[in-house]
Each structure stands twice: as C-alpha cells, then as structure tokens.
Enzyme design. Structure first.
Site, PDB file in Angstrom:
ATOM      1  N   ASP A   1       0.851  -1.176   0.000  1.00 17.32           N
ATOM      2  CA  ASP A   1       0.000   0.000   0.000  1.00 17.32           C
ATOM      3  C   ASP A   1       0.898   1.240   0.000  1.00 17.32           C
ATOM      4  OD1 ASP A   1      -2.091   1.716   0.176  1.00 17.32           O
ATOM      5  OD2 ASP A   1      -2.908   0.934   2.043  1.00 17.32           O
TER       6      ASP A   1
ATOM      7  N   ASP B   1      -8.552  -7.046   0.421  1.00 20.79           N
ATOM      8  CA  ASP B   1      -7.719  -7.148   1.617  1.00 20.79           C
ATOM      9  C   ASP B   1      -8.499  -6.574   2.780  1.00 20.79           C
ATOM     10  OD1 ASP B   1      -6.290  -4.429   2.823  1.00 20.79           O
ATOM     11  OD2 ASP B   1      -7.052  -4.172   0.787  1.00 20.79           O
TER      12      ASP B   1
ATOM     13  N   CYS C   1     -12.925 -28.738   8.912  1.00 19.82           N
ATOM     14  CA  CYS C   1     -11.918 -27.740   8.566  1.00 19.82           C
ATOM     15  C   CYS C   1     -10.542 -28.386   8.661  1.00 19.82           C
ATOM     16  CB  CYS C   1     -12.005 -26.532   9.499  1.00 19.82           C
ATOM     17  SG  CYS C   1     -10.723 -25.280   9.207  1.00 19.82           S
TER      18      CYS C   1
ATOM     19  N   CYS D   1      -7.591 -26.695   8.662  1.00 14.50           N
ATOM     20  CA  CYS D   1      -6.530 -25.782   9.092  1.00 14.50           C
ATOM     21  C   CYS D   1      -5.730 -26.414  10.227  1.00 14.50           C
ATOM     22  CB  CYS D   1      -7.120 -24.438   9.524  1.00 14.50           C
ATOM     23  SG  CYS D   1      -7.787 -24.403  11.204  1.00 14.50           S
TER      24      CYS D   1
ATOM     25  N   CYS E   1      -7.742 -26.572  13.604  1.00 14.45           N
ATOM     26  CA  CYS E   1      -8.857 -27.521  13.710  1.00 14.45           C
ATOM     27  C   CYS E   1      -8.399 -28.971  13.626  1.00 14.45           C
ATOM     28  CB  CYS E   1      -9.898 -27.237  12.626  1.00 14.45           C
ATOM     29  SG  CYS E   1     -10.822 -25.702  12.895  1.00 14.45           S
TER      30      CYS E   1
ATOM     31  N   HIS F   1      -6.732 -19.977  11.881  1.00 15.99           N
ATOM     32  CA  HIS F   1      -8.035 -20.485  11.445  1.00 15.99           C
ATOM     33  C   HIS F   1      -8.763 -19.460  10.582  1.00 15.99           C
ATOM     34  CE1 HIS F   1     -11.995 -22.376  11.496  1.00 15.99           C
ATOM     35  NE2 HIS F   1     -12.467 -21.168  11.772  1.00 15.99           N
TER      36      HIS F   1
END
Length: 376
Positions: free
Chosen positions: A89, A271, A309, A311, A314, A340
């Site tokens: 940015d 974003d 899930c 991830c 999890c 997560h």
C-alpha cells in the site's frame, strides 16, 4: 499479466501473473502490515494456510525498520522470507488515519509520525521511491483517502489532486524500477479511484485513470464510514468504467458477505485486517457464522472450531482448548485463532472461484451471503 478465464454475470475468474508467481482470482490478500502477520504467523504459516499474495504497508515499513535497510538485505521478499507475490500500500490511508497533524499540498503531505512525532514529508515520488526499495510486485499509487462524509467540492478537488499524483507516481516508478540497482524491475503500478460516495466524481475519476493503461485499478476510500448499501452502489457505478482486461482491487474490504457481494459486482482483489484482528479477539469465522470462542459454552466442547476444517488449528485442537488459551491469556490462542480465520478466508475465495467456474455463483451467493456474517 492478467487473463480473464470466464465470468458468471459480473463475477470474474482470472489469473494474475507477476514476478514472484501466479495468483488465482478472486483473491484475498493476507495482511502483513509490518512484514509480519499480527498474531505470530510466519511466512511459512502463510504457505500452509493457502495464502496466494501478501500485503505490507509502505508507511509503517518506512518508519520501522526503514526501506534502505530492507533494500540492503535484498528486498521485502528476502527480508520476511516470503517467496510469493507482495503488494505494498502507498501509505496514503495510514497518513490520513494515524497522523494527528498534517498539511496537504499539491507537492505532497507534511505530517508527524504516530510513533515519535517527528516530521515527515510524503510525496508521490517519495512513496514510489520507498516501494521500489521494498521491491514489491505491486506498488499502489499515492492518494488521499477522504473521510466520509465530506463536502462535494472538497472531494472533487481531492480526486483531481489524487489524479495528478498518479501521473507523478507513474513517471517516478518507471524511473526507479528501470535503474541499475532496482530490487524488482518487474514491479507494477495500480492506480486508485477516489471520490467518497459521490458517483459523479467517482465515474469521472475512473474514466481519467483508465486512460493511463496501468497494470491494475483499485477502488479506494470505502469502508471508512459509509453504509454497505452506499459502498455497493459506488462499486456498481464505477465498475462499468473500469478496464475489463485489468485486475480490480477493492481496498480494505471486508467481511465474508462483503466479499461475496463485491465479487458479484466485478471485483478481483480484496484485503482487510478483519480476519486477523477478529481472531485475536476470539471471533472466529465458520461456514455457519461467527463464534465467540470466549463464551463459556465452549469450555467443555471437544469439537474443533469447525467440523471438517483442515486448518492446523482444527486438525489438532478442540474448542475447549482454544477457549482455555484465551481465558488464560496465552499467546498461542491468538496465533491459532488467526491461523483459522485466514485459512477460512483463503478457502472462501477458493470456493468462490469454483462456483464462478461452474457458473453457480449466484446460487452460492444467495445461500451464504447472510449466513457467514451472522453471530452464533
């Protein structure tokens, strides 16, 4: 650079290619403001959770550690050990949101650091110099982010100034990236559309910047106080005038439902700090809505945060354990929650791309647009 593969009404499926890799769009950019994801995540973690592109901030890295240090160490990619695409940015939003004292001129902006108060001058050329030193794949143009509401006359003058700054950004970045010691000669410039919630200013500004044949175009200055309805109306009005064959980036947005709605209006890049920030406060995204893991109902819950899930959180830990970590003030709780939430956002974008490819996106949108933002 950008190839549009198919569309489902306004929703677009594409592939964006830059010096450090290929990005499947629509995409959510995981935010590492100061070359790190808040919550204790490393670049390796980003690979594991499916991040395609990382976003860092010019203003913050200019203050600490300084772009010259990063350049000496080989650029931002080597500095943070991330080999994928990076967008930086311009610092414009932070200047206008963090600086308590500032003076805006056509030359640039005079302001004080939010860290120690020392005086800083940021111009389009200076923003491009810093971003060139960082060596990101995408450099954002320096712009003014106007607070909403604001008078029509001031917003119009500001949008015109932002356009003039964009012309200077384009000239400056071309010079910096073509120099002998350029960190990333393939660095691209995205222009930013401004105009608050005034459609006439937005459209006129978009028409002008689209003539510059930039590598991408962003809609900035939203999610700063307007209603969701106003945001969606602005996007729909501007989209018609955005170059069809270039990527479109909606800056700083948003919730899962915001993303779904904006994909349906033709946006490719997103974003937002929300998944990491909300995770650090125990608010976790699932396909059934948002849970607050701090609630007592989870203290004996042996289930993962979300069934099925995949991830790292999890796969290994129960809701009861995450609940305990937050209650005990353990940093590990914040880290697992952020992992997560970012995994969920990256999977959400993957699902969106699949639905567009199958031309089922509108059915998906109707099913999930309200569910994903509701609190359980």
């Amino acid at each position: 650079m950008f190839k549009l593969l198919t569309t489902d009404r306004k929703a677009r499926l594409g592939v964006f290619t830059c010096p450090h890799g290929t990005v499947q769009t629509p995409v959510f950019m995981n935010i590492g403001t100061q070359a790190a994801i808040k919550g204790g995540l490393s670049a390796k973690d980003l690979e594991i959770i499916g991040c395609q592109i990382e976003l860092s901030n010019t203003y913050h890295l200019h203050l600490r550690p300084g772009e010259e240090i990063i350049k000496e160490l080989g650029g931002l990619h080597k500095f943070m050990h991330w080999n994928g695409p990076i967008l930086t940015d311009s610092g414009g939003f932070q200047i206008f949101s963090l600086a308590s004292l500032r003076k805006i001129t056509d030359d640039g902006v005079y302001f004080n650091s939010h860290i120690d108060g020392h005086s800083i001058f940021m111009s389009p050329e200076e923003s491009m110099r810093i971003q060139a030193a960082l060596g990101s794949d995408i450099a954002m143009a320096f712009d003014e982010c106007v607070k909403i509401p604001a008078p029509h006359k001031y917003v119009e003058e500001s949008a015109q100034r932002t356009y003039r700054w964009l012309l200077r950004c384009k000239t400056a970045l071309d010079k910096y990236k073509d120099s002998d010691n350029s960190v990333n000669p393939g660095q691209m410039l995205f222009g930013i559309n401004q105009g608050a919630v005034f459609k006439d200013i937005r459209i006129e500004n978009m028409k002008k910047i689209s003539e510059l044949d930039l590598q991408g175009y962003a809609i900035g200055g939203l999610a700063v106080g307007e209603t969701h309805s106003e945001m969606y109306d602005v996007i729909s009005a501007v989209e018609e005038f955005m170059p069809y064959e270039r990527p479109r980036y909606l800056m700083g947005v948003g919730t899962p439902s915001n993303i779904i709605e904006c994909v349906s209006r033709g946006v490719d890049f997103f974003d937002c700090v929300m998944p990491a920030r909300n995770g650090r406060h125990g608010h976790l995204f699932t396909w059934n809505g948002i849970i607050n893991i701090k609630n007592e109902r989870y203290q004996n819950d042996e289930m993962p945060l979300e069934d099925k899930c995949e991830c790292p959180c999890c796969r290994s830990y129960s809701r009861a354990y995450i609940h305990h970590l937050f209650k005990a003030g353990e940093i590990l709780g914040l880290r697992l929650a952020v992992i997560h939430n970012l995994y969920f956002y990256n999977k959400l974008m993957e699902r969106i791309r699949k639905e567009i490819e199958m031309h089922h996106f509108d059915v998906f949108r109707k099913e999930y647009v309200e569910i994903l933002d509701r609190r359980i």
